[in-house]
Design an enzyme around this catalytic site. Structure first.
Site, PDB file in Angstrom:
ATOM      1  N   HIS A  60       0.834  -1.222   0.000  1.00 57.09           N
ATOM      2  CA  HIS A  60       0.000   0.000   0.000  1.00 57.09           C
ATOM      3  C   HIS A  60       0.859   1.258   0.000  1.00 57.09           C
ATOM      4  O   HIS A  60       0.442   2.292   0.535  1.00 57.09           O
ATOM      5  CB  HIS A  60      -0.940   0.051   1.211  1.00 57.09           C
ATOM      6  N   SER A  68      16.526  20.607 -17.439  1.00 57.76           N
ATOM      7  CA  SER A  68      15.382  21.455 -17.766  1.00 57.76           C
ATOM      8  C   SER A  68      15.886  22.710 -18.458  1.00 57.76           C
ATOM      9  O   SER A  68      16.975  23.206 -18.157  1.00 57.76           O
ATOM     10  CB  SER A  68      14.651  21.827 -16.476  1.00 57.76           C
ATOM     11  N   LYS A 109      17.669  21.039 -12.227  1.00 68.68           N
ATOM     12  CA  LYS A 109      16.966  19.789 -12.491  1.00 68.68           C
ATOM     13  C   LYS A 109      17.791  18.695 -13.163  1.00 68.68           C
ATOM     14  O   LYS A 109      18.621  18.963 -14.007  1.00 68.68           O
ATOM     15  CB  LYS A 109      15.764  20.072 -13.387  1.00 68.68           C
ATOM     16  N   GLU A 159      10.918   7.543 -17.543  1.00 71.44           N
ATOM     17  CA  GLU A 159       9.562   8.065 -17.802  1.00 71.44           C
ATOM     18  C   GLU A 159       9.079   7.679 -19.199  1.00 71.44           C
ATOM     19  O   GLU A 159       7.925   7.319 -19.404  1.00 71.44           O
ATOM     20  CB  GLU A 159       9.540   9.586 -17.675  1.00 71.44           C
TER      21      GLU A 159
END
Ligand code: ARG
Length: 461
Positions: A155, A276, A282, A289
């Site tokens: 969970h 970025s 970043k 992804e």
């Protein structure tokens, strides 16, 4: 160039011809089409349609065509309707009238199904090799992390301590099943439809078993209608590919999560990250992804095929030409993703201290406290209650279980002794779970051994 002008009075509209042609997609089947044609020529020779001399000439010319395409000397022209038309036209260009005999007893319907299956059989082998490479990497990283403790989750809440080696071996098992599934699908891919003709076989006495043997198929199809209209093998393959992507995507999701500042369990190597354009600080796990994102398009290919096929009456219908684009895209995508993922996982850095620290929070040893009392003769349901009360007590004081004093422990159960501290250390929690499939060092080592055996075994169809 088309193969069917005879019964037509007027030309096909240029736009309609382009719309229905498939050469931009099926051009990649040129090798299979040529090998299939050579085998067909030899089979025609056996039943007397081609003489020995003619057969030698056809074979030699087809081999030249193959070399010329491979070497870039011959371009596959988009004015042809499909790859089958192109190869036949080129053969006829080179040897004249004799080339026109090659299509005896054959249809593009059985031809395309044969080419497609041969191509996918090889692609499955390439993908299996890539997956085995990923599996090798997982085994070696797991071996380096038999003692790297981290919390396991259910969970998305901390549950019980595990090792990174054990965690990685869970993925090993998934990809092992993927390899088995792909090789099983290959059994049904490597069945030869040639000889099915357009739908009703042919009047020529083709020795299909001979052709099958020449082309390296496992068996032949046993119904000519089914031979030309079955695409189950492609649906099965994209379904198996979807499962591979689902596994990769779960793994990527964990890497993305673990790379957050909040977790900081891993650092993805610069080589597999990007920055970025506006935020200078970043470093994004784009590769992970994108693999997660590409999972959608592979599922899409599977759905495309299921939908294309669902209402098609027997036998061949042009709708079926849509099969190749979807399957090619799926297989290309999965191969690229497995390759990228392997590079990323090989170079990722695991923050072992951070994992260890986090495993000590969140009362991941509460089950072991309950088990400790079970060993002293208290039924588990009662020890669960006692351990829960101790957790609540520790939580109120913002302490770990290891920071509760022996006196305080005894307030909950007089059976608790000094050894409780070593018995509920995260190391003990892990290493006591030494049953088959468990996270203990020994158990994971045994899984790694089994994994190595699997990879070293001659697998393949
Ligand atoms: N390009 C076609 C395909 O990919 C080949 C078979 C065409 N057959 C036909 N009768 N139009 O399905």
């Amino acid at each position: 160039m088309k193969l069917w002008g005879g019964r037509f009075e007027n030309q096909t509209e240029k736009a309609a011809f382009d719309f229905q042609s498939s050469i931009h997609v099926d051009r990649r089947l040129y090798r299979e089409d040529i090998l299939g044609s050579i085998a067909h020529a030899k089979t025609l020779n056996r039943c007397g349609v081609l003489t020995d001399e003619e057969t030698v000439r056809v074979e030699a010319t087809l081999n030249e065509i193959l070399q010329d395409i491979d070497g870039g000397k011959l371009q596959i022209g988009f004015e042809h309707e499909d790859i089958h038309t192109f190869i036949e036209a080129t053969l006829t260009d080179r040897i004249g009238e004799l080339g026109k005999k090659i299509h005896t007893g054959r249809s593009r319907n059985d031809q395309v199904a044969t080419d497609f299956r041969m191509y996918l059989g090889k692609e499955v082998d390439l993908l299996v090799e890539l997956l085995k490479g990923l599996e090798e990497s997982l085994l070696s990283i797991a071996e380096d992390n038999l003692d790297t403790i981290l919390s396991g989750y259910t969970h998305m809440q901390k549950a019980q301590p595990l090792t990174l080696g054990h965690h990685l071996m869970a993925y090993f098992e998934m990809f092992r099943r993927d390899i088995e599934r792909l090789l099983d699908a290959k059994k049904r891919i490597m069945i030869m439809p040639l000889g099915s003709g357009a739908l009703a076989g042919t009047t020529f006495d083709l020795d299909r078993e001979y052709t099958c043997q020449l082309l390296g198929f496992n068996d032949i199809t046993y119904n000519s209608l089914d031979g030309v209209s079955d695409r189950d093998f492609a649906i099965e393959l994209t379904s198996d590919l979807s499962i591979v992507m689902m596994h990769l995507s779960r793994f990527c999701e964990e890497i993305i999560l673990w790379a957050t500042g909040e977790f900081a369990y891993v650092e993805v190597d610069d080589g597999f990250s990007t920055g970025s354009s506006i935020m200078p600080q970043k470093k994004n796990p784009d590769v992970a992804e994108l693999i997660r994102g590409k999972t959608g398009r592979v599922y899409g290919s599977n759905m495309t095929l299921l939908t294309v096929m669902k209402s098609l009456p027997l036998a061949y219908n042009k709708d079926m030409q849509e099969d190749k684009e979807a399957v090619f895209d799926a297989i290309d995508t999965v191969k690229a993703c497995v390759d990228m993922f392997t590079g990323m996982i090989k170079t990722i850095r695991f923050n072992r201290d951070r994992m260890y620290e986090a495993s000590e929070d969140g009362y991941t040893n509460a089950t072991d406290l309950a088990d400790y009392l079970v060993r002293k003769g208290v039924p588990f349901r009662e020890t669960h209650e006692i351990s829960g009360q101790i957790v609540q007590f520790a939580l109120k004081g913002n302490r770990k279980l290891s920071e509760v004093s022996l006196e305080e422990f005894k307030g909950f159960s007089h059976l608790i002794e000094e050894d409780i501290y070593s018995e509920i250390s995260v190391e003990t929690c892990v290493n006591k779970r030494n049953l088959i499939g468990g996270p203990a060092r020994e158990a994971v080592l045994r899984s790694i051994e089994r994994g190595r055996e699997f990879l070293n075994k001659e697998i393949g169809v």
